[in-house]
Design an enzyme around this catalytic site. Structure first.
Site, PDB file in Angstrom:
ATOM      1  N   THR A   1       0.822  -1.211   0.000  1.00 24.27           N
ATOM      2  CA  THR A   1       0.000   0.000   0.000  1.00 24.27           C
ATOM      3  C   THR A   1       0.855   1.260   0.000  1.00 24.27           C
ATOM      4  OG1 THR A   1      -1.857  -1.099   1.094  1.00 24.27           O
ATOM      5  CG2 THR A   1      -1.736   1.300   1.294  1.00 24.27           C
TER       6      THR A   1
ATOM      7  N   SER B   1      -7.217  -1.089  -6.524  1.00 24.86           N
ATOM      8  CA  SER B   1      -6.763  -1.329  -5.154  1.00 24.86           C
ATOM      9  C   SER B   1      -5.266  -1.568  -5.250  1.00 24.86           C
ATOM     10  CB  SER B   1      -7.451  -2.565  -4.569  1.00 24.86           C
ATOM     11  OG  SER B   1      -6.778  -3.042  -3.421  1.00 24.86           O
ATOM     12  N   THR B   2      -4.570  -1.343  -4.146  1.00 30.99           N
ATOM     13  CA  THR B   2      -3.170  -1.768  -4.115  1.00 30.99           C
ATOM     14  C   THR B   2      -3.056  -3.226  -4.528  1.00 30.99           C
ATOM     15  OG1 THR B   2      -2.526  -0.193  -2.402  1.00 30.99           O
ATOM     16  CG2 THR B   2      -1.185  -2.188  -2.592  1.00 30.99           C
ATOM     17  N   ASN B   3      -4.082  -4.016  -4.161  1.00 32.50           N
ATOM     18  CA  ASN B   3      -4.000  -5.464  -4.316  1.00 32.50           C
ATOM     19  C   ASN B   3      -4.063  -5.951  -5.753  1.00 32.50           C
ATOM     20  OD1 ASN B   3      -4.034  -5.185  -1.585  1.00 32.50           O
ATOM     21  ND2 ASN B   3      -6.076  -6.049  -1.294  1.00 32.50           N
TER      22      ASN B   3
ATOM     23  N   THR C   1      36.233 -36.599 -12.598  1.00 32.88           N
ATOM     24  CA  THR C   1      34.997 -36.817 -11.855  1.00 32.88           C
ATOM     25  C   THR C   1      35.366 -37.048 -10.406  1.00 32.88           C
ATOM     26  OG1 THR C   1      35.026 -39.189 -12.322  1.00 32.88           O
ATOM     27  CG2 THR C   1      33.781 -37.794 -13.845  1.00 32.88           C
TER      28      THR C   1
ATOM     29  N   SER D   1      47.164 -10.381  -1.721  1.00 32.43           N
ATOM     30  CA  SER D   1      47.488 -10.556  -0.310  1.00 32.43           C
ATOM     31  C   SER D   1      48.227  -9.341   0.223  1.00 32.43           C
ATOM     32  CB  SER D   1      48.351 -11.802  -0.114  1.00 32.43           C
ATOM     33  OG  SER D   1      48.780 -11.911   1.223  1.00 32.43           O
ATOM     34  N   SER D   2      47.957  -9.040   1.479  1.00 31.40           N
ATOM     35  CA  SER D   2      48.686  -7.960   2.145  1.00 31.40           C
ATOM     36  C   SER D   2      49.975  -8.463   2.782  1.00 31.40           C
ATOM     37  CB  SER D   2      47.797  -7.332   3.227  1.00 31.40           C
ATOM     38  OG  SER D   2      47.464  -8.312   4.212  1.00 31.40           O
TER      39      SER D   2
ATOM     40  N   LYS E   1      51.103 -12.880  -4.793  1.00 34.32           N
ATOM     41  CA  LYS E   1      49.899 -13.715  -4.798  1.00 34.32           C
ATOM     42  C   LYS E   1      48.758 -12.974  -5.506  1.00 34.32           C
ATOM     43  CE  LYS E   1      47.315 -16.746  -1.675  1.00 34.32           C
ATOM     44  NZ  LYS E   1      45.914 -16.373  -1.911  1.00 34.32           N
TER      45      LYS E   1
END
Length: 467
Positions: free
Chosen positions: A101, A140-142, A187, A318-319, A324
């Protein structure tokens, strides 16, 4: 800030003087601050709401329920919204109580006030054109809100599918590029039988193409709408023949093949089409995530993993570990997929929570579907442009894995028997010798025969080789 005073059944409230929204929108904005995501985040929904209101206004005009002047002003205001104007005025949070609504009234008020200015009146002078009596007439909103949702999801899908199709095309390009590279298939993460890297990428493309078709099928279900059913599907407060007329007009405006639901009471409470659409998005998300997992596995290493392909380096990984580089793009796609899968659960629960003649949880359903489409669109573009297009193959690694694999013994079973093949495989595993060398040593097959049987022509498709 300059304000104007507006009134509803709960009393008076000041609204910003320059706002096109009104008192009910402002109350909803104060009540619902859940996601921080306003309706304006989804322009497709605003566009769809405006189309619904325009179709209704023209139908009401034809049925002498609106004057020409009011109908023209409302339609002109709706056209502004369709063209992208005033979207910032849709301030209500997408998650809200009231079965939508607040969203419907946000649209009604914005359209009414735009129309008032076009008629030469001030915002809030609803005695000349009213959000409920005029913009929301025969609705209607509906029925207006879920009908707009059906359109909005289709509009969002129209934007998403090209990005999915483009990703599929990029994968097909890699399939052609890698069609000559023979490698080992796997697999259960164990060596299986040979294939080409091209076949692997072609399978990615085909599985995505299937879901382009499924999305189209799901959109077709969203073309049956309950507009004209008003509150619970009985059509109260509409004249005879209104439902058919208004849906025909909306189909023309939206350029979507909309039809009135066969049973408007059922359609007003049923969320089945939304659940089906959500399931398709979940299925696609699972496929995209599985493919991303495969890309990460195939590129693992670079020295101690599979290393059969190289993903483009997008940023330092990487820090602490110099040099990397992480597979950040497939990882981001994985996380997008997890969110879409979680959203499907939210849609499922919200659809189940409907009671009697209405589902009050529609805002949750619509938010999750539109958000999933938006995320998938951007994630597919990201995966294509920042990953798939830049993938290269490590042909030497693929060849080495193939040469050292025990799995190629499967191609020889019809010629040396399962027992001999099992024994050779076990010996190769424990001694480090190659399958080929052991078979020649035991004179089970000649080198010429082996070369023929282990050729790509023999191993990669139903065999035409006879020895």
């Amino acid at each position: 800030m300059k304000t104007r005073s507006e009134y509803d059944l709960l009393g008076n409230m000041d609204v910003p003087a320059d706002a096109f929204y009104g008192i009910q929108t402002q109350r909803a904005a104060q009540n619902f601050s859940i996601t921080g995501v306003p309706i304006s985040h989804f322009p497709e929904l605003i566009k769809a709401l405006a189309m619904v209101k325009a179709a209704v206004a023209r139908t009401n005009q034809e049925l002498k329920l609106l004057t020409d002047e009011k109908a023209d002003a409302i339609v002109s205001a709706c056209l502004d919204l369709v063209e992208g104007q005033h979207h910032e005025q849709f301030i209500v949070d997408v998650i809200q109580g009231g079965a939508g609504t607040s969203t419907n009234m946000n649209a009604n008020e914005v359209i009414a006030n735009i129309a008032l200015t076009k008629l030469g009146h001030e915002k809030g002078e609803y005695q000349y054109l009213h959000p409920n009596d005029d913009v929301n007439r025969s609705q209607s909103t509906n029925d207006a809100y879920p009908t707009a949702a059906c359109l909005a999801i289709q509009f969002a899908a129209d934007l998403f599918v090209p990005s999915l199709a483009s990703l599929k095309k990029a994968l097909e390009g890699k399939a052609r590029e890698f069609s000559h590279i023979v490698k080992m298939g796997r697999t259960q993460l164990q060596d299986a039988v040979p294939m080409t890297l091209g076949q692997e990428f072609d399978a990615f493309a085909v599985t995505l193409g299937e879901d382009i078709e499924r999305i189209s099928e799901a959109c077709a279900l969203l073309c049956e709408v309950n507009l004209g059913g008003t509150a619970i599907g009985t059509g109260i407060n509409t004249p005879e023949g209104y439902a058919k007329r208004v849906v025909e007009k909306l189909a023309i405006i939206s350029m979507k093949p909309l039809t009135p639901a066969t049973n408007l009471v059922e359609a007003t409470s049923d969320m089945g089409a939304f659940v089906f659409f959500s399931g398709i998005l979940k299925r696609l998300a699972i496929k995209l995530s599985k493919m991303s997992n495969d890309l990460r596995l195939l590129s693992s290493g670079p020295r101690t993993g599979l290393g059969e392909i190289n993903l483009p380096a997008m940023q330092p990984g990487s820090s602490i570990m110099p040099g990397k580089v992480n597979p950040v793009i497939p990882e981001a796609m994985n996380q997008t997929a997890y969110q879409v899968i979680a959203s499907d659960l939210a849609v499922t629960l919200a659809a189940e929570a409907g009671q009697l003649q209405l589902n009050a949880m529609e805002p949750m359903i619509i938010y999750n579907l539109l958000n999933s489409l938006k995320m998938l669109k951007e994630a597919c573009r990201m995966l294509e442009h920042r990953c798939v297009q830049g993938i290269t193959a490590n042909e030497a690694v693929c060849a080495a894995h193939l040469e050292n694999s025990i799995g190629i013994i499967t191609a020889l079973v019809p010629y040396i028997g399962y027992s001999n093949a099992s024994r050779i495989a076990n010996t190769a595993l424990h001694t480090g010798n190659t399958v080929k060398a052991l078979i020649i040593e035991e004179q089970l097959l000649s080198e010429e025969q082996l070369n023929l049987l282990l050729s790509p022509e023999s191993m990669l498709s139903p065999s035409k080789v006879v020895i």
